[in-house]
Design an enzyme around this catalytic site. Structure first.
Site, PDB file in Angstrom:
ATOM      1  N   ASN A  79      -8.734 -21.388 -21.619  1.00  0.00           N
ATOM      2  CA  ASN A  79      -9.798 -21.195 -20.630  1.00  0.00           C
ATOM      3  C   ASN A  79     -11.117 -21.849 -21.020  1.00  0.00           C
ATOM      4  OD1 ASN A  79      -9.345 -18.997 -22.569  1.00  0.00           O
ATOM      5  ND2 ASN A  79     -11.239 -18.148 -21.771  1.00  0.00           N
ATOM      6  N   SER A 107      -3.173 -14.507 -12.899  1.00  0.00           N
ATOM      7  CA  SER A 107      -4.182 -13.740 -12.174  1.00  0.00           C
ATOM      8  C   SER A 107      -4.622 -14.516 -10.935  1.00  0.00           C
ATOM      9  CB  SER A 107      -5.369 -13.532 -13.116  1.00  0.00           C
ATOM     10  OG  SER A 107      -6.276 -12.631 -12.572  1.00  0.00           O
ATOM     11  N   THR A 148       0.078   2.965  -6.448  1.00  0.00           N
ATOM     12  CA  THR A 148       0.341   2.378  -5.133  1.00  0.00           C
ATOM     13  C   THR A 148      -0.015   0.903  -5.130  1.00  0.00           C
ATOM     14  OG1 THR A 148      -0.158   4.500  -4.101  1.00  0.00           O
ATOM     15  CG2 THR A 148      -0.224   2.567  -2.663  1.00  0.00           C
ATOM     16  N   CYS A 164     -15.258 -14.455 -19.946  1.00  0.00           N
ATOM     17  CA  CYS A 164     -14.642 -13.162 -20.242  1.00  0.00           C
ATOM     18  C   CYS A 164     -15.194 -12.574 -21.524  1.00  0.00           C
ATOM     19  CB  CYS A 164     -13.136 -13.316 -20.375  1.00  0.00           C
ATOM     20  SG  CYS A 164     -12.409 -14.123 -18.975  1.00  0.00           S
TER      21      CYS A 164
END
Ligand SMILES: Cc1ncc(COP(=O)(O)O)c(C=O)c1O
Length: 389
Positions: free
Chosen positions: A155, A203, A246, A335
């Site tokens: 990254n 992602s 969920t 990040c």
């Protein structure tokens, strides 16, 4: 604002948003409440989306788990393998330049008594700068190695790892292979029908999809080796008891739509972003003496085409960013930029702390234009001139 930080995140493609919206408003059913049509409709949308995701990366649909993003996927893959009650092996091999969501899991395992090897990468100046040293890797893998975790693409410096060779070495001792492919999926060809990777993280917000949704493929590699993982999140038993909670139909639909668009337009996007990235480099190098590239050469096939990471001759990256408030770029990985430590990726390449602090990262994306790049160059060169001694 000129946004040149597409490794941190990408804007959600309008076409993706359009496909997501009905699943938040009109069709809001719980996909796990299939006793009525509302739930069954949502479940069917998820099934279709999973098939699209699976096809895009060349895995069977039943090997895809949906997560909240790559951080969770990396945690689940690595912790999951080592903490499974039937796991006998105790050795993890990874690299020194992984994302913190891999390295921090490795450190925690180490504290809990597991053995961790962090492989060095070839240093700056080497023909394969940033790639794993395969000889050192072959020497490190042993019969106690349960898992090898090597990211597909980095990254910060955009280096692409030699995944087929890494897979062969990992499997030679019966270890499983996990790859954090967060920067690769949707940008370059990632096809587990061709490369034997047992677990793969990605992602959606890195390929113009929504934030908060990612995936982990389990036992998706060509060999479909048996992979046992202990779940991180337990509860309702959704997703084969491996990831309770969920599922969010809008996010899963968005992830699939974004991947489909990214895959279909990959060649065109690659040419566009490579051209813009080269234009940015030429402009900056023309205006700032002594600028140096970090990582593989820009023309290398082993570097993501939208990535530019470079080091200033004087002046810290943070100061340059402050002097150019209308350009969004980064002085390390977004990040990890909450802490002020110099980038471990750059020090892993052999750069000193001061060199790492003088480095910045640009990530060009498909929505950037030539006009934006030209404006950015002008502002960046002007900003640098104001600061330089
Ligand atoms: C290589 C890599 N792995 C993992 C992550 C974490 O991804 P997420 O934001 O989906 O948790 C990132 C984010 O920048 C990344 O670049």
């Amino acid at each position: 604002m000129i946004y040149l930080d597409n490794h941190a995140t990408t804007p959600c493609d309008r076409r993706v948003v359009d496909q997501m919206l009905p699943w938040m408003t009109e069709f809001f059913g719980n996909p796990h409440s299939t006793s009525h049509e509302c739930g069954r409709r949502a479940a069917a949308a998820i099934e279709t989306a999973l098939a699209v995701i699976a096809q895009s990366i060349g895995v069977p649909a039943d090997s895809v788990l949906i997560t909240s993003g790559a951080t969770e996927s990396n945690n689940l893959a690595i912790d999951g393998v080592f903490r499974h009650p039937r796991q006998k092996r105790r050795h993890l091999i990874t690299t020194a330049i992984e994302h913190p969501s891999v390295l921090d899991v490795a450190s925690r395992l180490e504290k809990d008594g597991f053995r961790v090897t962090r492989l060095a990468v070839h240093p700056a100046g080497h023909a394969q700068a940033g790639q794993v040293d395969l000889d050192a890797f072959a020497a490190a893998v042993d019969d106690d190695t349960a898992l090898v975790s090597v990211h597909w693409a980095n990254n910060e410096i955009g280096v692409i790892q030699p995944m087929p060779q890494i897979a062969a070495i990992a499997h030679s001792c019966g270890a499983l292979l996990h790859s954090d492919a967060t920067q690769a999926v949707g940008r370059i060809d990632v096809n587990l029908g061709q490369v034997d990777v047992d677990l793969l993280s990605a992602s959606a917000h890195k390929f113009y999809g929504p934030k908060g949704v990612g995936m982990l493929t389990v036992a998706g590699g060509t060999t479909r080796r048996r992979v046992r993982i202990k779940p991180l999140i337990v509860g309702g038993g959704q997703q084969r008891n491996l990831r309770s909670g969920t599922m969010a139909p809008a996010n899963v639909v968005g992830c699939a739509a974004a991947l489909q668009v990214a895959t279909t337009e990959a060649a065109e996007t690659e040419t566009t972003v490579a051209g813009l990235r080269d234009r940015l480099w030429t402009g900056l190098a023309g205006g700032i003496d002594g600028l140096v590239i970090n990582g593989p050469p820009l023309a290398s096939a082993e570097r993501l085409s939208g990535n530019l990471n470079c080091m200033l001759p004087a002046i810290e990256g943070e100061a340059w960013m402050a002097a150019c408030p209308d350009v969004a770029f980064s002085s390390g990985s977004a990040c990890s930029s909450v802490d002020a430590l110099p980038s471990h990726v750059l020090t892993g390449l052999g750069r000193s702390e001061s060199e790492a602090r003088r480095s910045v990262r640009f990530g060009i994306g498909k929505f950037n234009s030539q006009a934006e790049i030209d404006q950015a160059i002008e502002q960046l060169v002007r900003g640098y001139a104001k600061l330089s001694p």
